[in-house]
Design a protein around this motif. Structure first.
Motif, PDB file in Angstrom:
ATOM      1  N   ILE A  65       0.639  -1.340  -0.254  1.00 57.39           N
ATOM      2  CA  ILE A  65       0.638   0.027   0.077  1.00 57.39           C
ATOM      3  C   ILE A  65       0.488   1.507   0.231  1.00 57.39           C
ATOM      4  N   ALA A 275       0.045   3.979   5.805  1.00 61.33           N
ATOM      5  CA  ALA A 275      -0.564   2.427   6.205  1.00 61.33           C
ATOM      6  C   ALA A 275       0.321   1.914   6.497  1.00 61.33           C
ATOM      7  N   ALA A 370      -3.737   4.613  -3.235  1.00 61.86           N
ATOM      8  CA  ALA A 370      -3.606   4.485  -1.669  1.00 61.86           C
ATOM      9  C   ALA A 370      -3.359   5.979  -0.878  1.00 61.86           C
TER      10      ALA A 370
END
Length: 491
Positions: A65, A275, A370
């Protein structure tokens, strides 16, 4: 309006800001005793450890990610822009900011883990969370959350979609509005699927696209093997003002290398911790080290691949800052992705435009994914304790709208808005991580101590004097009494 945006971008990315980013990375490198070198092997080992859970994703999924956000149009168009405006020496400064930025990435990502929370059954974390819980400045946390929400949903998606649309138009003649619609439809399918959908797509697409891109660079390097000494010599001479042609560009080389380096690897920007916080690990340093390695992957591998393709083939121009050119090997070609297309085309005719267009699609598309995850996390912070259904719908619509708008607008405006968004987050996050350096360093020291004792490190915030990290009592429960008569952490 465009003049206002250009002025704001110039303030956010003034010379003092650029050198501050370098100084912060160097400071963290020194304070961590250059953990980016000492723990290089550990970073690689940890990438493939850990599993996902009901609340979190695996270390590799969290890395994917983060990489999907880091590896984007900045790795292709951004590198071309840095060379075009800063000369070949800008590549060295991109490497420099990546090397020292790995320490910054560790600090912010470890903090993301330390101060994460479980919200609606999922781990959430990032600068807004560690600012409030670590520093105690809720007002500052709110400012960051709003800035991140604005940047990730409105200002920065257009850079990525614009690069996709322009690349597809150049390669296949597809109108930008058609590409915009296709990207928005595909993106909608994924973002409405939530974080697990994003993680699953990212862990498949990101490694595939990065490997394919680096293989293309390897082919070009092998075909121009005899130029290796010349190219590296040009990069280093230009970086330190000793090259006859590019020596006068040292200021621009540093500025564009640092700016585009940070845009690409995002160290210090505050995106990586979102993330990182989602990962299921037993110790914050584990994901901090993994996220530090993502900076290497992004800049030292993918960005370098672009730079080598451009420099080994000589397919670039370098502006002199006065409306002219120091060298003009590609008359009429604007700095950016066009350099990479011309580089591949010069070696494998008929492939350059199409290959770069497809690479840009995968790189930039996963970056927008993202961005959505980061925006959603900050939205969750702002609406804690409340249902996210309608705010979430509004966020999705805004991001999809900004993505389409960027696809059909000029590249210059898209990049300016992206620079503003990045600058806002860097300013706020750098202040926060400097104030929170102490707990991040404690976490690293604790991890190293446990490793020396032959343990698989587990985190106990109270033992380190770190407050407001309650989630770790649930992750690593402390049993009242062990066989030694002392509190014992059980995995």
């Amino acid at each position: 309006m465009e003049q206002f945006f250009n002025g704001l971008s110039a303030v956010l990315w003034s010379t003092p800001v650029i050198y501050t980013c370098l100084a912060v990375g160097l400071l963290f490198s020194i304070l961590t005793r250059f953990m980016q070198v000492r723990h290089f092997g550990e970073m690689i080992r940890l990438m493939f450890h850990g599993k996902s859970s009901a609340a979190g994703v695996s270390s590799f999924q969290a890395l994917s990610i983060a990489l999907s956000g880091r590896v984007g149009t900045g790795n292709i168009a951004g590198v071309g822009t840095a060379i075009g405006l800063g000369g070949p020496g800008a590549v060295f400064w991109m490497w420099a900011i990546a090397f020292i930025g790995a320490a910054t990435a560790y600090v912010e990502s470890a903090l993301g883990q330390v101060y994460k929370v479980k919200q609606d059954g999922l781990y959430r974390g990032g600068p807004a969370y560690y600012i409030e819980k670590g520093i105690g400045w809720k007002w500052f946390a709110l400012i960051f959350a709003l800035a991140a929400l604005l940047s990730m949903s409105l200002l920065m998606p257009g850079v990525q979609s614009n690069s996709i649309a322009v690349g597809m138009n150049n390669a296949f003649g597809i109108p930008t509005w058609v590409t915009g619609i296709v990207v928005v439809v595909l993106l909608a399918v994924i973002v409405f699927g939530g974080v697990r959908s994003i993680a699953k797509v990212a862990e498949i697409v990101v490694p595939f696209m990065a490997i394919a891109y680096m293989l293309m660079a390897a082919v070009i390097i092998v075909m121009n093997f005899d130029k290796i000494p010349d190219v590296f010599g040009l990069i280093f001479r230009s970086a330190f003002a000793s090259d006859a042609a590019f020596g006068g560009l040292i200021g621009s080389a540093i500025a564009w290398g640092v700016k585009r380096g940070i845009y690409s690897n995002e160290a210090g920007q505050g995106t990586g911790p979102h993330a990182a916080a989602a990962a299921e690990v037993s110790h914050p340093a584990k994901q901090g080290l993994v996220q530090a390695f993502s900076v290497y992957i992004d800049t030292l591998l993918v960005c370098s691949a672009t730079a080598f393709m451009i420099l080994f083939t000589g397919m670039y121009n370098v502006a002199d800052g006065n409306g002219g050119f120091i060298v003009e090997f590609l008359p009429g070609v604007e700095e950016g992705a066009g350099y990479t297309q011309a580089a591949i085309e010069s070696v494998i005719p008929g492939l350059g435009a199409g290959f770069v267009a497809i690479a840009l699609f995968f790189f930039a598309f996963t970056t927008i994914m993202a961005y959505y995850y980061i925006a959603e996390t900050n939205l969750a912070y702002l609406f804690r304790g409340k249902k996210l259904f309608w705010p979430g719908i509004v966020l999705k619509v805004v991001l999809l709208g900004a993505t389409y708008y960027g696809a059909v607008k000029t590249a210059a405006l898209a990049w300016t808005l992206g620079d503003i968004g990045l600058g806002l987050m860097v300013w706020l996050n750098v202040i926060a991580i400097l104030l929170l350096a102490k707990p991040a360093l404690k976490v690293l020291k604790d991890y190293e101590r446990q490793k020396k004792e032959g343990l698989d490190p587990v985190f106990d915030p109270e033992a380190l004097g770190i407050r407001n990290a309650e989630i770790w009592h649930e992750i690593n429960p402390i049993q009242p009494v062990s066989t030694t008569g002392k509190p014992d952490i059980q995995k």
